[in-house]
Design an enzyme around this catalytic site. Structure first.
Site, mmCIF file in Angstrom:
data_model
loop_
_atom_site.group_PDB
_atom_site.id
_atom_site.type_symbol
_atom_site.label_atom_id
_atom_site.label_comp_id
_atom_site.label_asym_id
_atom_site.label_seq_id
_atom_site.Cartn_x
_atom_site.Cartn_y
_atom_site.Cartn_z
ATOM 1 N N HIS A 179 -5.165 75.709 10.802
ATOM 2 C CA HIS A 179 -6.239 76.475 11.449
ATOM 3 C C HIS A 179 -7.297 76.921 10.425
ATOM 4 O O HIS A 179 -7.983 77.922 10.639
ATOM 5 C CB HIS A 179 -5.689 77.695 12.192
ATOM 6 C CG HIS A 179 -4.573 77.384 13.135
ATOM 7 N ND1 HIS A 179 -4.787 76.904 14.404
ATOM 8 C CD2 HIS A 179 -3.222 77.474 12.976
ATOM 9 C CE1 HIS A 179 -3.618 76.715 15.002
ATOM 10 N NE2 HIS A 179 -2.658 77.037 14.162
ATOM 11 N N GLU A 212 -21.280 64.178 3.560
ATOM 12 C CA GLU A 212 -21.979 64.606 4.777
ATOM 13 C C GLU A 212 -22.511 63.402 5.555
ATOM 14 O O GLU A 212 -22.417 63.356 6.790
ATOM 15 C CB GLU A 212 -23.121 65.559 4.430
ATOM 16 C CG GLU A 212 -22.656 66.951 4.039
ATOM 17 C CD GLU A 212 -23.800 67.886 3.694
ATOM 18 O OE1 GLU A 212 -23.528 69.084 3.535
ATOM 19 O OE2 GLU A 212 -24.952 67.424 3.564
ATOM 20 N N LYS A 223 -29.329 74.675 -5.574
ATOM 21 C CA LYS A 223 -28.473 73.883 -4.678
ATOM 22 C C LYS A 223 -27.931 72.609 -5.330
ATOM 23 O O LYS A 223 -28.603 71.952 -6.112
ATOM 24 C CB LYS A 223 -29.231 73.503 -3.409
ATOM 25 C CG LYS A 223 -29.622 74.667 -2.524
ATOM 26 C CD LYS A 223 -28.409 75.418 -1.996
ATOM 27 C CE LYS A 223 -27.560 74.589 -1.079
ATOM 28 N NZ LYS A 223 -28.282 74.173 0.150
ATOM 29 N N SER A 252 -32.088 70.467 -3.691
ATOM 30 C CA SER A 252 -32.982 70.920 -2.632
ATOM 31 C C SER A 252 -34.418 70.862 -3.119
ATOM 32 O O SER A 252 -34.709 71.134 -4.291
ATOM 33 C CB SER A 252 -32.624 72.364 -2.231
ATOM 34 O OG SER A 252 -33.655 72.946 -1.462
#
Length: 432
Positions: free
Chosen positions: A160, A294, A287, A281
């Site tokens: 979970h 992804e 970043k 970024s």
């Protein structure tokens, strides 16, 4: 022959196909990917026709040599395919007609584009499955190496997405290794089931000519022939099965990618991304983004969509060949290319990831993941499971309320709950 845009089927028609219909009907824009497989099938077919005395040896050699020259030209990008010829089969045949003359008109003897395209697709997919298995096995080997390198690295296991029990990084990698091994097995099964030749099935009912289907099947590397000729030209189970296998593979890759994305966050800090496989970024200079996993996670929907596409094409399709089956190719080609690219880049990405062993151990120690282990030690000492579960539950509550982890508890604190707990905690501290 009556005037018509197509010399292939124009005898039945009195006027040419409308240009919009030509554009809508063509498949050469994408089935040109099958060119080399189409040529291979045609060469073996011509060889068989001569063996059976249906055409002469001279005609067969002329066709085969002409096809070899066309194959070379295609590889050198020296042939411009035409939409007016509809598909890869007729483009190649018309090229052959231009190169060797009327002998080319005998190539299509005893076959149809229906069994021809079914053959091309099977030859193409067999070849691609072998390539995918090589890339997949490379990833499996990478996981095996990582399992050895990090066999003693401890980290929290999750259920979970909550810390659950301590595991080793070896066990984590082995879980994905098992998934990909099953994927390789499924691809092998898919290959075996599709390894039968449809060539000689004709449009759907075979031919009265004395062709030798077993000969062409053997020459093309198939285990045998598809006996039922209707099934041979109308079946696309092998595409559905492959796309199902690819969907499961990309599902596993997507799960793995999700883990890497989460682990790369500052909150987890379990991995550090290599600069060569991360991006920044345009606005935020701090970043470092996990774009590779992804993108893989995103491409999962693309492969799922291709599977649903072919299932929808086949749903309620009348038996025999139907033009709907032209829609079987673009999704297949896209799935093959996507799954190969995803497997390859993920393997490269994974081999550059730095796994933060200290951060993983700290996250394991500063947690309550040893609770089940403590419970089972109490059971070993003769305490009933439910009673032991309640004791450790109270211990966790006490720790939470006092802002402590289990290994911070003193002997006196433990004995307030049970005199059997403290020695077990000491054992856990040694493991940590």
């Amino acid at each position: 022959m009556n005037t018509n845009a197509s010399p292939v089927w124009g005898g039945r028609f009195k006027k040419p196909l409308a240009q919009k219909a030509v554009d809508f009907n063509e498949s050469i824009s994408f089935d040109k990917k099958l060119a080399q497989y189409d040529i291979l099938g045609s060469q073996v077919h011509a060889e068989m026709l001569a063996k059976q005395g249906i055409i002469s040896e001279f005609e067969s050699h002329s066709i085969i040599n002409g096809l070899k020259k066309i194959s070379t030209k295609i590889l050198k990008n020296e042939i411009e395919f035409s939409k007016d010829a509809e598909d890869i089969h007729m483009n190649i045949e018309l090229c052959l007609l231009k190169d060797i003359g009327d002998n080319a008109k005998k190539l299509h003897t005893g076959r149809s584009r229906n069994d021809q395209v079914a053959l091309d697709l099977r030859l193409y997919l067999k070849h691609e499955i072998e390539k995918i298995k090589v890339i997949l096995n490379s990833l499996i080997c990478s996981l095996e190496k990582l399992s050895i390198i990090y066999k003693d690295t401890i980290l929290p296991g999750y259920t979970h997405l909550q810390k659950a029990q301590p595991i080793t990084l070896n066990c984590y990698f082995s879980a994905y290794q098992n998934m990909f091994l099953r994927d390789a097995s499924r691809l092998t099964d898919c290959y075996e089931r599709m390894n039968y030749s449809p060539l000689g099935a004709g449009a759907l009912a075979g031919t009265t000519l004395p062709i030798d289907r077993e000969y062409t099947a053997k020459k093309l590397g198939f285990k045998g022939v598809i006996e039922n000729t209707i099934d041979a030209v109308s079946d696309r189970d092998f595409i559905i099965e492959f796309m199902s296998c690819a969907s499961i593979i990309i599902t596993h890759l997507s799960r793995f990618s999700e883990d890497m994305i989460i682990w790369a966050t500052e909150e987890f800090n379990f991995i550090k991304l290599d600069d060569a496989y991360a991006t920044g970024s345009s606005l935020m200079p701090n970043k470092k983004n996990p774009d590779i996993p992804e993108l893989i996670r995103g491409k999962t929907g693309r492969i799922f969509g291709n599977l649903i596409g072919i299932l929808t094409v086949m749903k309620a399709l009348p038996l025999g060949y139907n033009k709907d089956l032209q829609e079987d190719k673009e999704g297949l080609f896209d799935t093959v290319d996507t799954i190969k690219n995803c497997l390859d880049i993920f393997n490269e990405f994974l081999n550059t990831v730095h796994f933060q062993k200290d951060a993983m151990l700290k996250s394991t120690v500063n947690s309550y993941v040893w609770s089940t282990h403590l419970l089972e030690q109490l059971v070993d000492k003769g305490i009933a499971f439910r009673q032991a579960h309640e004791i450790i539950g109270r211990l966790v509550i006490y720790s939470y309320e006092n802002n402590k982890y289990l290994h911070h508890l003193t002997k006196e604190e433990c004995e307030k709950i049970s005199p059997l707990i403290y020695s077990s905690i000491q054992n856990i501290n040694k493991k940590g």
